[in-house]
Design an enzyme around this catalytic site. Sequence first.
Site, PDB file in Angstrom:
ATOM      1  N   HIS A  27      -2.598  44.560   6.023  1.00  0.00           N
ATOM      2  CA  HIS A  27      -1.776  45.624   6.659  1.00  0.00           C
ATOM      3  C   HIS A  27      -2.715  46.641   7.132  1.00  0.00           C
ATOM      4  O   HIS A  27      -2.480  47.305   8.283  1.00  0.00           O
ATOM      5  CB  HIS A  27      -1.086  46.341   5.414  1.00  0.00           C
ATOM      6  CG  HIS A  27      -0.042  45.469   4.936  1.00  0.00           C
ATOM      7  ND1 HIS A  27       1.198  45.093   5.684  1.00  0.00           N
ATOM      8  CD2 HIS A  27       0.394  45.211   3.308  1.00  0.00           C
ATOM      9  CE1 HIS A  27       1.950  44.407   4.701  1.00  0.00           C
ATOM     10  NE2 HIS A  27       1.718  44.693   3.527  1.00  0.00           N
ATOM     11  N   HIS A  66      -4.014  41.137   0.860  1.00  0.00           N
ATOM     12  CA  HIS A  66      -2.591  41.495   1.348  1.00  0.00           C
ATOM     13  C   HIS A  66      -2.677  42.866   2.039  1.00  0.00           C
ATOM     14  O   HIS A  66      -2.158  43.062   3.147  1.00  0.00           O
ATOM     15  CB  HIS A  66      -1.746  41.300  -0.061  1.00  0.00           C
ATOM     16  CG  HIS A  66      -0.248  41.725   0.367  1.00  0.00           C
ATOM     17  ND1 HIS A  66       0.880  40.895   0.299  1.00  0.00           N
ATOM     18  CD2 HIS A  66       0.262  42.772   0.818  1.00  0.00           C
ATOM     19  CE1 HIS A  66       1.853  41.515   0.778  1.00  0.00           C
ATOM     20  NE2 HIS A  66       1.679  42.409   1.006  1.00  0.00           N
ATOM     21  N   GLU A  67      -3.203  43.819   1.106  1.00  0.00           N
ATOM     22  CA  GLU A  67      -3.198  45.340   1.445  1.00  0.00           C
ATOM     23  C   GLU A  67      -4.322  45.465   2.962  1.00  0.00           C
ATOM     24  O   GLU A  67      -3.771  46.155   3.689  1.00  0.00           O
ATOM     25  CB  GLU A  67      -3.497  45.962   0.467  1.00  0.00           C
ATOM     26  CG  GLU A  67      -2.549  45.969  -0.615  1.00  0.00           C
ATOM     27  CD  GLU A  67      -1.109  46.262  -0.256  1.00  0.00           C
ATOM     28  OE1 GLU A  67      -1.039  47.320   0.727  1.00  0.00           O
ATOM     29  OE2 GLU A  67      -0.050  45.897  -0.882  1.00  0.00           O
TER      30      GLU A  67
END
Length: 379
Positions: A71, A67-68
Amino acid sequence: MRASFRLGRIVGVPVGVNWSVLVIFALIWWGLSANLFPESYPDRSVVAYLLAGLTAAVVFFLGLLAHEVSHAVVAKRNGLGVQGITLWLFGGVAELRGEARSPGAELRISGIGPLVSLIIGVFFGAVATLLALAGVQGLLLGVMAWLGGINLLLAVFNILPAAPLDGGRLLRAAVWKATGDRTRATVVAARAGWILGLALIGFGLWRFLTGTGVGGLWLALIGWFLIGAATMEERQARVGDALRGIRVADVMTPQPQTASGELTVADFVDNYLFAYRHTALPLTEDGRPVGLVTLDRVRGVPSGERGSTTLAAVACRADDLVLASPDEPLTDLLPRLSDCADGRALVVTDGRLVGIVSPSDISRAVQRSSMRDQLATGR
């Protein structure tokens, strides 16, 4: 959020883990191994429950990392630097350098994280469905089903329109696009974060007081965190708006006094302390910064050890220094400055120290900006 130890690099971005991850990791592992899996799939061995819980917890945190990382990848593609990724108690954070330059970039950077969590959730949910259709009813099904559900829940929670969640960033992008005012958009998202935080605190305390379980306290803790983070974002947005257009060189203290790291703490106290009017002292070698000593760090050295302790031994390490260039926008420095435990940034040109920026310098710049705006409006 600072990392307690580093895992390495992914797509060129440093990845670290804060010690608080161990707390939530242990709670997830224990909750799955001692409660959920034994209740859903009885008569298995303790080792099987422990392995199933460990596998689920590890894969869950790998999903948080994905998820990170998503980003970070999209941020880099949109012209932003990424200082690092840190996993901690409430999930993870990708530390970006600067801000998105347009609502579209904000939308892309913020939206990719929940999308990745959604894809992961759908994948594991599909695997669980196929296993169930094939007649598999064991722990493998339980692990797949839990991973599918928790990642879908993570995606849904993250798109709630409240800062500092990804949904708050999406809300900010929408308001920014509609109004053309990034500061106003940030304030709207932060106020939404306040409302969500209060709702979670209220709901969590109600659950706890009605005997539903300690999970209510966890919800209240998340709500408290959201309120604190949203308050900080609003404050930073207002400060950033006041400092927009100001360069680091406009606020720095030029050519600060320096010292060698080989100087002892006793020599510093005897010869520098009262002659030096600032509370931070850069350490240099051939004009290049190698450390930073503050009065708080010096104060922490016992008096009996000051004669044998060098400044280098108590200084902020070179790797932890926040460095800036004179022409850098001050608004780009602010997020990095808040990550520094000593709260200072050293300003360098071609690697050589030319200035220092402290919280006092920032405060004076904000006051001058406010005074300038008041004079401009005739107040």
